[in-house]
Design a protein around this motif. Structure first.
Motif, PDB file in Angstrom:
ATOM      1  N   VAL A 247      33.339 -18.883 -25.256  1.00  0.00           N
ATOM      2  CA  VAL A 247      32.888 -19.389 -23.955  1.00  0.00           C
ATOM      3  C   VAL A 247      34.042 -19.295 -22.971  1.00  0.00           C
ATOM      4  CG1 VAL A 247      31.985 -21.362 -22.686  1.00  0.00           C
ATOM      5  CG2 VAL A 247      31.281 -20.972 -25.051  1.00  0.00           C
ATOM      6  N   LYS A 248      33.866 -18.521 -21.888  1.00  0.00           N
ATOM      7  CA  LYS A 248      34.896 -18.407 -20.861  1.00  0.00           C
ATOM      8  C   LYS A 248      35.020 -19.754 -20.178  1.00  0.00           C
ATOM      9  CE  LYS A 248      36.219 -17.076 -16.442  1.00  0.00           C
ATOM     10  NZ  LYS A 248      36.665 -18.358 -15.916  1.00  0.00           N
ATOM     11  N   SER A 249      36.226 -20.294 -20.193  1.00  0.00           N
ATOM     12  CA  SER A 249      36.441 -21.584 -19.551  1.00  0.00           C
ATOM     13  C   SER A 249      37.877 -21.657 -19.040  1.00  0.00           C
ATOM     14  CB  SER A 249      36.186 -22.729 -20.548  1.00  0.00           C
ATOM     15  OG  SER A 249      37.017 -22.599 -21.680  1.00  0.00           O
TER      16      SER A 249
ATOM     17  N   GLY B 296      41.306 -24.006 -21.139  1.00  0.00           N
ATOM     18  CA  GLY B 296      40.274 -23.326 -21.913  1.00  0.00           C
ATOM     19  C   GLY B 296      40.706 -23.200 -23.365  1.00  0.00           C
ATOM     20  N   VAL B 297      39.782 -22.814 -24.200  1.00  0.00           N
ATOM     21  CA  VAL B 297      40.053 -22.617 -25.619  1.00  0.00           C
ATOM     22  C   VAL B 297      39.742 -21.164 -25.939  1.00  0.00           C
ATOM     23  CG1 VAL B 297      39.484 -23.313 -27.969  1.00  0.00           C
ATOM     24  CG2 VAL B 297      39.478 -25.011 -26.134  1.00  0.00           C
ATOM     25  N   CYS B 298      40.747 -20.333 -25.975  1.00  0.00           N
ATOM     26  CA  CYS B 298      40.550 -18.909 -26.235  1.00  0.00           C
ATOM     27  C   CYS B 298      40.057 -18.718 -27.660  1.00  0.00           C
ATOM     28  CB  CYS B 298      41.865 -18.157 -26.025  1.00  0.00           C
ATOM     29  SG  CYS B 298      41.688 -16.378 -26.191  1.00  0.00           S
ATOM     30  N   GLY B 299      38.980 -17.957 -27.796  1.00  0.00           N
ATOM     31  CA  GLY B 299      38.430 -17.658 -29.109  1.00  0.00           C
ATOM     32  C   GLY B 299      37.186 -18.442 -29.449  1.00  0.00           C
TER      33      GLY B 299
ATOM     34  N   GLU C 259      41.176 -21.181 -17.290  1.00  0.00           N
ATOM     35  CA  GLU C 259      41.823 -20.045 -16.659  1.00  0.00           C
ATOM     36  C   GLU C 259      41.637 -18.745 -17.421  1.00  0.00           C
ATOM     37  OE1 GLU C 259      45.401 -20.691 -14.719  1.00  0.00           O
ATOM     38  OE2 GLU C 259      44.863 -22.728 -14.167  1.00  0.00           O
ATOM     39  N   GLU C 260      40.819 -18.754 -18.482  1.00  0.00           N
ATOM     40  CA  GLU C 260      40.545 -17.523 -19.229  1.00  0.00           C
ATOM     41  C   GLU C 260      39.808 -16.532 -18.330  1.00  0.00           C
ATOM     42  OE1 GLU C 260      39.592 -19.447 -23.588  1.00  0.00           O
ATOM     43  OE2 GLU C 260      37.959 -19.191 -22.176  1.00  0.00           O
ATOM     44  N   GLN C 261      40.107 -15.247 -18.457  1.00  0.00           N
ATOM     45  CA  GLN C 261      39.344 -14.224 -17.744  1.00  0.00           C
ATOM     46  C   GLN C 261      38.013 -13.990 -18.448  1.00  0.00           C
ATOM     47  OE1 GLN C 261      41.821 -10.714 -17.639  1.00  0.00           O
ATOM     48  NE2 GLN C 261      42.692 -11.300 -15.686  1.00  0.00           N
ATOM     49  N   CYS C 262      38.003 -14.184 -19.767  1.00  0.00           N
ATOM     50  CA  CYS C 262      36.825 -13.942 -20.577  1.00  0.00           C
ATOM     51  C   CYS C 262      37.048 -14.628 -21.918  1.00  0.00           C
ATOM     52  CB  CYS C 262      36.622 -12.445 -20.794  1.00  0.00           C
ATOM     53  SG  CYS C 262      38.070 -11.638 -21.555  1.00  0.00           S
ATOM     54  N   ASP C 263      36.017 -14.617 -22.759  1.00  0.00           N
ATOM     55  CA  ASP C 263      36.171 -15.136 -24.118  1.00  0.00           C
ATOM     56  C   ASP C 263      35.083 -14.499 -24.966  1.00  0.00           C
ATOM     57  OD1 ASP C 263      36.568 -16.611 -26.478  1.00  0.00           O
ATOM     58  OD2 ASP C 263      37.258 -18.346 -25.334  1.00  0.00           O
ATOM     59  N   GLY C 264      35.483 -13.646 -25.902  1.00  0.00           N
ATOM     60  CA  GLY C 264      34.501 -12.928 -26.728  1.00  0.00           C
ATOM     61  C   GLY C 264      33.651 -12.020 -25.862  1.00  0.00           C
ATOM     62  N   SER C 265      32.339 -12.177 -25.950  1.00  0.00           N
ATOM     63  CA  SER C 265      31.440 -11.357 -25.134  1.00  0.00           C
ATOM     64  C   SER C 265      31.127 -12.003 -23.786  1.00  0.00           C
ATOM     65  CB  SER C 265      30.140 -11.082 -25.893  1.00  0.00           C
ATOM     66  OG  SER C 265      29.473 -12.303 -26.165  1.00  0.00           O
TER      67      SER C 265
END
Length: 95
Positions: free
Chosen positions: A30-32, A24-27, A34-40
């Motif tokens: 878009v949650k993608s 994923g690309v944190c920041g 292995e991110e738990q979330c990303d932004g909102s």
């Protein structure tokens, strides 16, 4: 190793896709991967889905995503509400 440039980024920003793109690309908002979330984008997460039965988010609080794409559960609580406030020994009803 397969490498790809992200659209709209300078040529010195490279993402390594050798892991199948699961990082994923944190920041990017878009949650993608292995991110738990990303932004909102919390991907439908709730206090209950993250922490288990009995945990909830008080109406005055908000579940948020940290800058490293992890869900901040500090607003979650498992505090209970007495179904009869007059009795301190009453059963506790979890929301």
């Amino acid at each position: 190793m397969a490498l790809g440039l992200l659209a709209g980024c300078s040529s010195d920003v490279v993402r390594d896709f050798s892991d199948g793109g699961t990082a994923g690309v944190c920041g990017d908002g878009v949650k993608s991967g292995e991110e738990q979330c990303d932004g909102s984008d919390l991907d439908g997460a709730t206090c209950t889905s993250i922490m288990g039965p009995g945990y909830f988010l008080p109406s005055s609080k908000t579940l948020t995503c940290t800058s490293d794409c992890a869900i901040d559960t500090s607003a979650c609580t498992n505090a209970c509400i007495l179904d009869d406030p007059a009795s301190l020994l009453d059963s506790c009803v979890l929301q």
